[in-house]
Design a protein around this motif. Structure first.
Motif, PDB file in Angstrom:
ATOM      1  N   GLN A 353       0.845  -1.185   0.000  1.00  0.00           N
ATOM      2  CA  GLN A 353       0.000   0.000   0.000  1.00  0.00           C
ATOM      3  C   GLN A 353       0.886   1.243   0.000  1.00  0.00           C
ATOM      4  N   LYS A 354       0.319   2.331  -0.446  1.00  0.00           N
ATOM      5  CA  LYS A 354       1.035   3.603  -0.441  1.00  0.00           C
ATOM      6  C   LYS A 354       1.629   3.868   0.936  1.00  0.00           C
ATOM      7  N   PRO A 355       2.942   4.102   1.042  1.00  0.00           N
ATOM      8  CA  PRO A 355       3.518   4.460   2.348  1.00  0.00           C
ATOM      9  C   PRO A 355       3.169   5.901   2.684  1.00  0.00           C
ATOM     10  N   SER A 356       3.233   6.219   3.969  1.00  0.00           N
ATOM     11  CA  SER A 356       2.964   7.592   4.364  1.00  0.00           C
ATOM     12  C   SER A 356       4.138   8.115   5.192  1.00  0.00           C
ATOM     13  N   ARG A 357       4.029   8.058   6.510  1.00  0.00           N
ATOM     14  CA  ARG A 357       5.077   8.624   7.360  1.00  0.00           C
ATOM     15  C   ARG A 357       6.223   7.628   7.527  1.00  0.00           C
ATOM     16  N   TYR A 358       7.451   8.117   7.424  1.00  0.00           N
ATOM     17  CA  TYR A 358       8.608   7.276   7.741  1.00  0.00           C
ATOM     18  C   TYR A 358       9.742   8.149   8.264  1.00  0.00           C
ATOM     19  N   PHE A 359      10.608   7.519   9.067  1.00  0.00           N
ATOM     20  CA  PHE A 359      11.711   8.242   9.696  1.00  0.00           C
ATOM     21  C   PHE A 359      12.802   7.240  10.044  1.00  0.00           C
ATOM     22  N   THR A 360      13.965   7.739  10.450  1.00  0.00           N
ATOM     23  CA  THR A 360      15.057   6.861  10.869  1.00  0.00           C
ATOM     24  C   THR A 360      15.251   6.967  12.376  1.00  0.00           C
ATOM     25  N   LYS A 361      15.605   5.833  12.961  1.00  0.00           N
ATOM     26  CA  LYS A 361      15.887   5.763  14.397  1.00  0.00           C
ATOM     27  C   LYS A 361      16.818   4.589  14.638  1.00  0.00           C
ATOM     28  N   GLY A 362      17.940   4.855  15.278  1.00  0.00           N
ATOM     29  CA  GLY A 362      18.862   3.793  15.644  1.00  0.00           C
ATOM     30  C   GLY A 362      19.385   2.985  14.479  1.00  0.00           C
ATOM     31  N   GLY A 363      19.630   3.633  13.344  1.00  0.00           N
ATOM     32  CA  GLY A 363      20.142   2.920  12.181  1.00  0.00           C
ATOM     33  C   GLY A 363      19.105   2.144  11.417  1.00  0.00           C
ATOM     34  N   MET A 364      17.818   2.362  11.699  1.00  0.00           N
ATOM     35  CA  MET A 364      16.733   1.669  10.999  1.00  0.00           C
ATOM     36  C   MET A 364      15.770   2.679  10.390  1.00  0.00           C
ATOM     37  N   LEU A 365      15.169   2.286   9.279  1.00  0.00           N
ATOM     38  CA  LEU A 365      14.101   3.059   8.673  1.00  0.00           C
ATOM     39  C   LEU A 365      12.780   2.518   9.187  1.00  0.00           C
ATOM     40  N   TRP A 366      11.995   3.376   9.839  1.00  0.00           N
ATOM     41  CA  TRP A 366      10.686   3.013  10.387  1.00  0.00           C
ATOM     42  C   TRP A 366       9.613   3.541   9.436  1.00  0.00           C
ATOM     43  N   ILE A 367       8.754   2.640   8.934  1.00  0.00           N
ATOM     44  CA  ILE A 367       7.690   3.005   8.000  1.00  0.00           C
ATOM     45  C   ILE A 367       6.346   2.701   8.655  1.00  0.00           C
ATOM     46  N   PHE A 368       5.519   3.713   8.817  1.00  0.00           N
ATOM     47  CA  PHE A 368       4.221   3.516   9.473  1.00  0.00           C
ATOM     48  C   PHE A 368       3.315   2.624   8.639  1.00  0.00           C
ATOM     49  N   ILE A 369       2.624   1.683   9.321  1.00  0.00           N
ATOM     50  CA  ILE A 369       1.570   0.884   8.704  1.00  0.00           C
ATOM     51  C   ILE A 369       0.421   0.767   9.705  1.00  0.00           C
ATOM     52  N   ASN A 370      -0.780   0.617   9.178  1.00  0.00           N
ATOM     53  CA  ASN A 370      -1.962   0.421  10.003  1.00  0.00           C
ATOM     54  C   ASN A 370      -2.191  -1.078  10.154  1.00  0.00           C
ATOM     55  N   LEU A 371      -2.047  -1.583  11.389  1.00  0.00           N
ATOM     56  CA  LEU A 371      -2.229  -2.997  11.684  1.00  0.00           C
ATOM     57  C   LEU A 371      -3.585  -3.207  12.341  1.00  0.00           C
ATOM     58  N   GLU A 372      -4.625  -3.341  11.513  1.00  0.00           N
ATOM     59  CA  GLU A 372      -5.977  -3.554  12.017  1.00  0.00           C
ATOM     60  C   GLU A 372      -6.348  -2.490  13.054  1.00  0.00           C
ATOM     61  N   ASP A 373      -6.130  -1.229  12.675  1.00  0.00           N
ATOM     62  CA  ASP A 373      -6.429  -0.047  13.486  1.00  0.00           C
ATOM     63  C   ASP A 373      -5.505   0.107  14.686  1.00  0.00           C
ATOM     64  N   ASP A 374      -4.383  -0.591  14.697  1.00  0.00           N
ATOM     65  CA  ASP A 374      -3.304  -0.343  15.657  1.00  0.00           C
ATOM     66  C   ASP A 374      -2.134   0.297  14.931  1.00  0.00           C
ATOM     67  N   MET A 375      -1.377   1.117  15.644  1.00  0.00           N
ATOM     68  CA  MET A 375      -0.204   1.736  15.067  1.00  0.00           C
ATOM     69  C   MET A 375       0.927   0.714  14.961  1.00  0.00           C
ATOM     70  N   GLY A 376       1.451   0.539  13.775  1.00  0.00           N
ATOM     71  CA  GLY A 376       2.550  -0.390  13.566  1.00  0.00           C
ATOM     72  C   GLY A 376       3.611   0.216  12.674  1.00  0.00           C
ATOM     73  N   PHE A 377       4.763  -0.426  12.637  1.00  0.00           N
ATOM     74  CA  PHE A 377       5.864   0.040  11.788  1.00  0.00           C
ATOM     75  C   PHE A 377       6.586  -1.156  11.184  1.00  0.00           C
ATOM     76  N   VAL A 378       6.861  -1.054   9.900  1.00  0.00           N
ATOM     77  CA  VAL A 378       7.848  -1.936   9.294  1.00  0.00           C
ATOM     78  C   VAL A 378       9.208  -1.281   9.461  1.00  0.00           C
ATOM     79  N   ARG A 379      10.181  -2.035   9.948  1.00  0.00           N
ATOM     80  CA  ARG A 379      11.508  -1.494  10.212  1.00  0.00           C
ATOM     81  C   ARG A 379      12.536  -2.160   9.291  1.00  0.00           C
ATOM     82  N   LEU A 380      13.326  -1.337   8.624  1.00  0.00           N
ATOM     83  CA  LEU A 380      14.380  -1.831   7.741  1.00  0.00           C
ATOM     84  C   LEU A 380      15.731  -1.433   8.342  1.00  0.00           C
ATOM     85  N   LYS A 381      16.606  -2.406   8.464  1.00  0.00           N
ATOM     86  CA  LYS A 381      17.929  -2.147   9.007  1.00  0.00           C
ATOM     87  C   LYS A 381      18.988  -2.595   8.018  1.00  0.00           C
ATOM     88  N   LEU A 382      19.909  -1.701   7.688  1.00  0.00           N
ATOM     89  CA  LEU A 382      21.029  -2.050   6.825  1.00  0.00           C
ATOM     90  C   LEU A 382      22.109  -2.713   7.653  1.00  0.00           C
TER      91      LEU A 382
END
Length: 383
Positions: A353-382
């Protein structure tokens, strides 16, 4: 604290995506040209509260220490303080709408020193303490400014304060329909306005679309972005791969260009004053199917800029409504070095789905996702 059991390894080599889920022991240690990502998904514990997700965290920002995410609930007029270290709601802070501590018409927010929070509002920049008390409001009387003054039908929007000089304001000069889009700097001490042309933004007026056939009214214009970063300002628009960096030390703007191997560098749809609802609907579908680019975020730990972009898709040629809703999106990641040179880009197939808010924290990219009306994040770490 709840964590979804998803951990994947993704290796990016010359634009080819290889996915495997399991042990980290098989990860490649190559830095360039191969890049390895570890992916997981986390869920925020709301602690028996409801978190505001309707606007996809559009008014949110990280604290200075990157521990907390501030998300503003425009319906309850509350600030949600999310503890990202412990993945849970920390507290909700109520704000007043009117009076000496009034806060309304919010455009964006970002963290400030001493745990204060800066709000860009349509009525001017404001700085608040975390107890909801106003700390400072900047008075900006545009009619008193000299220099590159505003012309008829122009406005200065999204005003941000230079964190290193509190008497300097950044924003975008815009005219209706994106007929004009320029970067602006206001010197409050000398009451001067300086404007800077952005050639890629000159094309934005071609995406403006409207409809008024007596039965239906619709309007759309392309979205623009302005973000304060260390040393200056990032600027861009969703329709173009090109973006800009304003260097506050040298008072100069440079364009950042890179050709994408996945998508067109420019959205090919064109708006108009359409005569029928069908024409407007077909334009909007084509617009959604074209490329949409965000501004990058900086990963300080890895000294890289990370940028998401996407294209929507429809499962059927037949669509309904003036603003048809896509079936999903193909999402891509571009990685730049600290000098803004493109290193690698690839598709992220686990985002549909179209991504919206994302930011970096602790060497990871945090991408907001809606998990059944809960706040969730997919996290990518290099790694």
């Amino acid at each position: 604290m709840i964590k979804r059991p998803l951990t994947c390894l993704i290796q990016l080599i010359f634009g080819v995506l290889l996915v495997s889920c399991g042990s980290r022991e098989n990860q490649s240690e190559e830095k360039y040209p191969g890049l390895t990502l570890q992916v997981d998904t986390v869920r925020i514990d709301p602690k028996d509260e409801l978190l505001f997700l309707k606007q996809n965290l559009s008014i949110s920002g990280l604290s200075k220490d990157q521990r907390y995410l501030y998300n503003f609930d425009t319906e309850q007029h509350q600030l949600e303080k999310i503890d990202l270290d412990n993945l849970m709601l920390d507290q909700k802070i109520s704000f007043e709408k009117e009076g000496p501590n009034g806060l309304n018409s919010i455009h964006s927010l970002r963290s400030w020193d001493k745990e204060r929070i800066f709000f860009s509002t349509w009525k001017g920049p404001k700085l608040f303490k975390q107890n909801g008390q106003l700390d400072r409001a900047w008075e900006v009387n545009l009619s008193d400014l000299s220099g590159d003054v505003l012309r008829d039908k122009e406005s200065l929007i999204g005003m941000q304060i230079n964190p290193n000089n509190h008497e300097e304001i950044y924003g975008l000069v815009k005219a209706f329909g994106n007929e004009v889009v320029e970067f602006a700097r206001v010197d409050l001490d000398h009451k001067q306005l300086f404007r800077y042309p952005l050639p890629a933004m000159d094309k934005l007026k071609h995406y403006t679309a409207s409809l008024n056939d007596g039965e239906n009214y619709a309007y759309y214009e392309a979205e623009t972005y302005l973000k304060i970063v260390d040393g200056g300002v990032l600027l861009g628009a969703e329709t173009d791969n090109e973006w800009y960096f304003y260097n506050s030390d040298y008072d100069s703007i440079s364009a950042v260009t890179s050709n994408s191997q996945w998508l067109d560098n420019e959205n090919q749809s064109r708006g108009n004053e359409f005569a029928t609802a069908g024409e407007f609907s077909r334009f909007f579908k084509q617009y959604l199917e074209g490329p949409h680019y965000y501004l990058p975020v900086y990963d300080e730990q890895n000294q890289l800029y990370l940028r998401l972009y996407y294209e929507n898709y429809f499962d059927s040629e037949e669509v309904e409504g003036l603003f048809p809703q896509p079936s999903g999106a193909n999402v891509y990641l571009a990685i730049y070095d600290k000098d803004l040179k493109l290193i690698q880009e690839t598709q992220l197939p686990f985002l549909t789905q179209k991504p919206s808010r994302y930011f970096t924290k602790g060497g990871m990219l945090w991408i907001f996702i809606n998990l059944e009306d809960d706040m969730g994040f997919v996290r990518l770490k290099l790694i």
